[in-house]
Write a protein that holds these residues in place. Structure first.
Motif, mmCIF file in Angstrom:
data_model
loop_
_atom_site.group_PDB
_atom_site.id
_atom_site.type_symbol
_atom_site.label_atom_id
_atom_site.label_comp_id
_atom_site.label_asym_id
_atom_site.label_seq_id
_atom_site.Cartn_x
_atom_site.Cartn_y
_atom_site.Cartn_z
ATOM 1 N N UNK A 484 0.828 -1.211 0.000
ATOM 2 C CA UNK A 484 0.000 0.000 0.000
ATOM 3 C C UNK A 484 0.861 1.259 0.000
ATOM 4 N N UNK A 485 1.952 1.212 0.743
ATOM 5 C CA UNK A 485 2.817 2.392 0.802
ATOM 6 C C UNK A 485 3.461 2.668 -0.551
ATOM 7 N N UNK A 486 3.956 1.633 -1.207
ATOM 8 C CA UNK A 486 4.594 1.831 -2.500
ATOM 9 C C UNK A 486 3.578 2.157 -3.590
ATOM 10 N N UNK A 487 2.344 1.729 -3.432
ATOM 11 C CA UNK A 487 1.301 2.142 -4.378
ATOM 12 C C UNK A 487 1.087 3.650 -4.306
ATOM 13 N N UNK A 488 1.233 4.195 -3.109
ATOM 14 C CA UNK A 488 1.106 5.642 -2.952
ATOM 15 C C UNK A 488 2.243 6.373 -3.646
ATOM 16 N N UNK A 489 3.395 5.718 -3.795
ATOM 17 C CA UNK A 489 4.534 6.352 -4.454
ATOM 18 C C UNK A 489 4.290 6.582 -5.939
ATOM 19 N N UNK A 490 3.254 5.982 -6.514
ATOM 20 C CA UNK A 490 2.955 6.164 -7.930
ATOM 21 C C UNK A 490 1.965 7.286 -8.187
ATOM 22 N N UNK A 491 1.617 8.045 -7.140
ATOM 23 C CA UNK A 491 0.679 9.142 -7.307
ATOM 24 C C UNK A 491 1.312 10.280 -8.106
ATOM 25 N N UNK A 492 0.460 11.092 -8.731
ATOM 26 C CA UNK A 492 0.945 12.235 -9.471
ATOM 27 C C UNK A 492 1.434 13.348 -8.559
ATOM 28 N N UNK A 561 9.974 11.091 -12.613
ATOM 29 C CA UNK A 561 8.880 12.053 -12.488
ATOM 30 C C UNK A 561 9.343 13.453 -12.875
ATOM 31 N N UNK A 562 8.513 14.139 -13.662
ATOM 32 C CA UNK A 562 8.848 15.484 -14.095
ATOM 33 C C UNK A 562 8.712 16.514 -12.980
#
Length: 916
Positions: A484-492, A561-562
């Motif tokens: 769950x924590x690493x899924x949050x790392x894919x947020x914009x 990430x830009x």
């Protein structure tokens, strides 16, 4: 002589008494006129009073009275009643000197006498004290209070069942709120009231036979009175006292006396009485608006937490949590005050026993955090602004949210490791994520609410994880939490990604090395950092084998990430270094080097069209990490290669080093496409030098390529992982009847590129189709949905019928053969699933009738009545049975069946012996 005889006779009657305890009426009249004829106890009481009240109590006569009371305890109640009578008379006549003498005498008698008959004497004493307290004279009130305090310190031998202290509680509480004009007198009255309440508590708190002092009707008077005096600390006098007078002045302070009384009251509280003692405190703080300054509220609850028994601490926490819920619509400043008080109380309670209130506390705080976010977004407590709605100030709500996060962190820091792990999992489960099991709100308001909720919860998680010490990373970062924590790392959102990196760093940094990498640099000698490095344990090795690729993948995606800024690259650098220090073995070091080289390729190839700053930052990040890892591995050839590249960059391309990139004003180059090979770290060279030192050179030669997972599809990012996956799923769409196969197509770069683009398009179409289906079932009318489902059900049934006809080969029909067209016989088959079998009860009746008929045939054969099988075949087997005996014979012997004969009527009557 007659007068003397009469006097002796009256004295004898007075001593012996008449039957029934009566006294002659004339005796009282005589005693009233002649003091010598009065009862002895009255004469002894009268003798303690001097002619001039200023002379004070006559001590010799007082000793006689005390000796008499000890010798004749049955007279003690009469002595008390007579003293009470005299005191009431003196109060009415304003003879206050005699009043003081009477109270002094009562005090001495109380101290000396502890017999069983003291209860009646105490009633008289309390009546006199009440009389003094009712007076408007401050001196009499203080005198009565002092006598009551002396009485409260006496331990009685016999209990009292009917004594009540309600009046004293009310009167002493009233004295605590005295507003006399004279400051000195007001202070004395207030202190007397506090002492009186302290005496009531001491007298009643441990006596089960007394009125329950813990009842709300008493606590609502005692506790606010003490808090009132504790709150109004008198200002120091302009003329400071001398050092010798200072202790005496401190004793005269009502605030300190109220604090001691409150501590004593709470220290005597049992488990079931804590709630009644804490509730008045909360009401007092509400009524006087004492949550907003929060200094006095914190002081009160520190007194409470340090006074009660440690095992009762969780009860106070529960009361504060309930009060916070009750004030969920109060001003943000009030709620912030309650939260900060809760923080102080929880830290003190954590040293004792918090028990099951841990998750309850965090659940309440997180719920209040979510409500505060809603209030800040809507601007009101009701979700809609109206004329009577109180407008909410956003900065006050932000202050409240920060207070909640601070409270979560301060309380979690005091918990043991196992409870802290549970809290971490609990908070992470509340973070809204775009996954299969946690839907997020849509729309502008929903997106803002989701984002603010994610940020606040991740802030709370960061507070909890700070300083978290756990030797086993499998326990610190379990799979369900890490996913769950690493899924949050894919947020914009860049802020959310930064929080995720900070949380990972907090968990991995177990030796306090993180602050040594606050700035990214290429040090020539890392020994100045004084790193604390331990050998990777077996548990950590297992953790990295299970989750290393997952960590590398998210680090790689975060680098691309830009929206990254300097803080992101500093966090990424710290994370890479901490993994190398805390969790590294030979395999991990090789994979990290491959990962950093892949990040360098991202900056070089620039397929993502990254800005110039991001590309320079990636070059600088790779240089700083490889410089550090080369010195940690202590391979001379590896260190030499890294040092040569860094020196070349210093001369020709300083914009590729952290010293020129991660500064306030970075010096960048607009032409990064023409980077020569001498400015890059070469994978072949590194593989060669490390392979000679025992590292896996074959693995070093392989470029790092992350694989696509479900997280990319479930995240809100625009298919970041889809562009780097080379796994192509081929699904044959030809019908199973076609046997022609498409010839194998030559795989080229263009083919792979086209396959990736097509897969992205197919994925987009599939996502759009699913969205339309969901929208249809949400918005379409019920009749349309029912018709659609009915049509699909009919189609499914027809397909099933076809499958049954193909796969099932039913047996020949029992009804025989029929002649088809053109004169050819044809078996008429009935499918098994269409056959209609009789009911079980009917089958049972048929079976009984058949057995009866067969038995009858057997009897006839034995008697010679039936000679042939043909005759036996004509014998009926019972009504309703569809087969004849001839059919059975055909099936058993294989002989051709005889021509069918019509079945006769009902069977004949049964034999006398009945059917078997």
């Amino acid at each position: 002589m007659k007068g003397r005889r009469r006097r002796l006779w009256l004295q004898a009657i007075r001593r012996r008494g008449l039957p029934g305890g009566a006294r002659p009426a004339e005796m009282y009249g005589v005693c009233g006129c002649c003091g010598a004829l009065r009862p002895r106890y009255k004469r002894l009481v009268d003798n303690i009073f001097p002619e001039d009240p200023e002379d004070g109590l006559v001590k010799t006569n007082m000793e006689k009275l005390t000796f008499y009371a000890l010798s004749a305890p049955e007279k003690l109640d009469r002595i008390g009643a007579y003293l009470s009578e005299r005191l009431i008379r003196d109060v009415g006549r304003h003879r206050y000197g005699y009043v003081c003498i009477a109270m002094e005498a009562l005090d001495q008698l109380l101290m000396a006498c502890h017999c069983q008959s003291i209860n009646l004497f105490v009633e008289s004493f309390l009546k006199m004290v009440a009389k003094l307290l009712e007076s408007e004279k401050p001196n009499l009130q203080i005198l009565g209070t002092n006598s009551f305090v002396k009485f409260a310190n006496i331990e009685e031998d016999t209990p009292s069942y009917h004594r009540s202290y309600d009046f004293f509680v009310s009167r002493f509480s009233e004295m605590c709120h005295s507003s006399h004009d004279d400051m000195e007198i007001k202070t004395k009255i207030r202190m007397s009231g506090i002492k009186g309440l302290q005496g009531v508590v001491r007298k009643t708190v441990n006596d089960e036979l007394q009125a329950n002092i813990w009842d709300p009707q008493h606590m609502d008077k005692i506790v606010p009175s003490l808090l009132f005096n504790l709150q109004h600390v008198e200002e120091a006098e302009s003329r400071s006292p001398s050092p010798l007078q200072a202790p005496e002045k401190e004793k005269e302070n009502p605030a300190e006396l109220a604090e001691r009384c409150l501590r004593e009251l709470l220290g005597r509280a049992a488990f079931g009485n804590i709630k009644n003692a804490i509730k008045p405190v909360l009401i007092h703080l509400d009524n006087h608006s004492l949550w907003e300054p929060k200094v006095f509220a914190i002081r009160c609850f520190k007194i409470i937490m340090y006074s009660i028994q440690p095992q009762h601490s969780h009860l106070v926490i529960q009361q504060l949590l309930s009060h916070l819920d009750a004030n969920s619509r109060s001003a943000a400043t009030v709620r912030a005050g309650i939260v900060e008080v809760l923080s102080e109380a929880a830290v003190i309670a954590a040293t004792g026993s918090v028990g099951p209130t841990v998750l309850e506390m965090f659940n309440t705080l997180l719920r209040q955090l979510r409500l505060s976010i809603d209030y800040a977004l809507t601007g009101s407590y009701d979700g809609a602004i109206s004329l009577g709605t109180k407008i909410i100030k956003e900065h006050e709500e932000r202050m409240f949210q920060e207070a909640v996060i601070k409270t979560i962190g301060s309380f979690a820091s005091t918990l043991p490791t196992y409870q802290r792990s549970e809290v971490i999992l609990f908070i992470m489960s509340k973070v809204p994520l775009p996954s299969l099991h946690h839907t997020i709100e849509t729309g502008k308001t929903g997106e803002n609410r989701n984002r603010l909720t994610q940020i606040m919860l991740l802030k709370s998680l960061l507070q909890v994880s700070t300083g978290f010490q756990c030797n086993n990373m499998m326990s610190a970062l379990p799979s369900n939490f890490l996913d769950r924590l690493l899924s949050t790392a894919l947020m914009e959102d860049a802020e959310i990604r930064l929080f995720v990196l900070e949380i990972l760093i907090s968990f991995i940094d177990r030796h306090g090395n993180r602050h040594k990498f606050s700035t990214i640099s290429t040090l020539s000698d890392i020994s100045v950092l004084k790193l604390k490095v331990d050998k990777c344990s077996r548990q950590d090795t297992v953790f990295m084998k299970k989750h290393s690729q997952q960590l590398y993948r998210h680090i790689y995606l975060s680098c691309k990430e830009e929206t990254n800024i300097q803080k992101h690259y500093e966090a990424l650098y710290s994370l890479l270094v901490l993994i190398s220090i805390e969790l590294a073995n030979e395999e991990v070091v090789v994979d990290l080097i491959r990962l950093v080289l892949a990040v360098q390729d991202v900056a070089q190839v620039n397929e993502e069209n990254l800005p110039v700053y991001n590309r320079c930052a990636l070059y600088a990040l790779g240089a700083a990490y490889l410089n550090l890892i080369s010195q940690l591995t202590t391979v001379p050839a590896f260190c030499q290669h890294i040092h040569e590249v860094i020196e070349t960059r210093k001369k020709e391309a300083p914009y590729m080093l952290p010293e020129d990139v991660f500064v306030e004003r970075p010096r960048l180059s607009q032409n990064l496409d023409g980077a020569v090979i001498e400015l890059l770290f070469r994978q072949s060279k590194i593989s060669e030098v490390l392979g000679g030192s025992g590292y896996n050179s074959d693995r070093l030669c392989l470029p790092y390529i992350p694989q696509l997972t479900d997280e990319d599809r479930l995240s809100k990012r625009k298919s970041i992982g889809e562009t780097i996956s080379l796994q192509v799923e081929v699904e044959s769409r030809n019908s199973p009847e076609k046997e022609e196969r498409v010839p194998a197509e030559e795989i080229t770069y263009e083919t792979l590129k086209k396959a990736i683009v097509d897969s992205v398009a197919v994925e987009e179409q599939e996502r759009e189709r699913r969205r339309q289906v969901v929208e249809k079932f949400q918005k379409a009318p019920f009749e349309e949905i029912a018709a659609h489902c009915g049509a699909r059900a009919s189609l499914l049934q027809s397909k099933l019928n076809q499958i049954f006809e193909i796969t099932i080969r039913p047996p020949p029909s029992p009804s025989g053969t029929v002649t088809a067209a053109y004169g050819q016989p044809q078996n008429h088959s009935i499918p098994v699933y269409e056959m209609k079998f009789p009911d079980l009860r009917i089958q049972h009746l048929i079976l009984e009738q058949s057995l009866y008929s067969l038995d009858k045939v057997k009897t006839s054969l034995s008697a010679g009545k039936l000679q042939t099988w043909g005759e036996a075949a004509e014998t009926p087997l019972g009504s309703g049975f569809p087969f004849s005996l001839s059919a059975i014979c055909v099936q058993r012997r294989g002989s051709p069946p005889p021509p069918p004969a019509p079945l006769p009527g009902p069977p004949p009557a049964a034999e006398p012996h009945g059917p078997k």
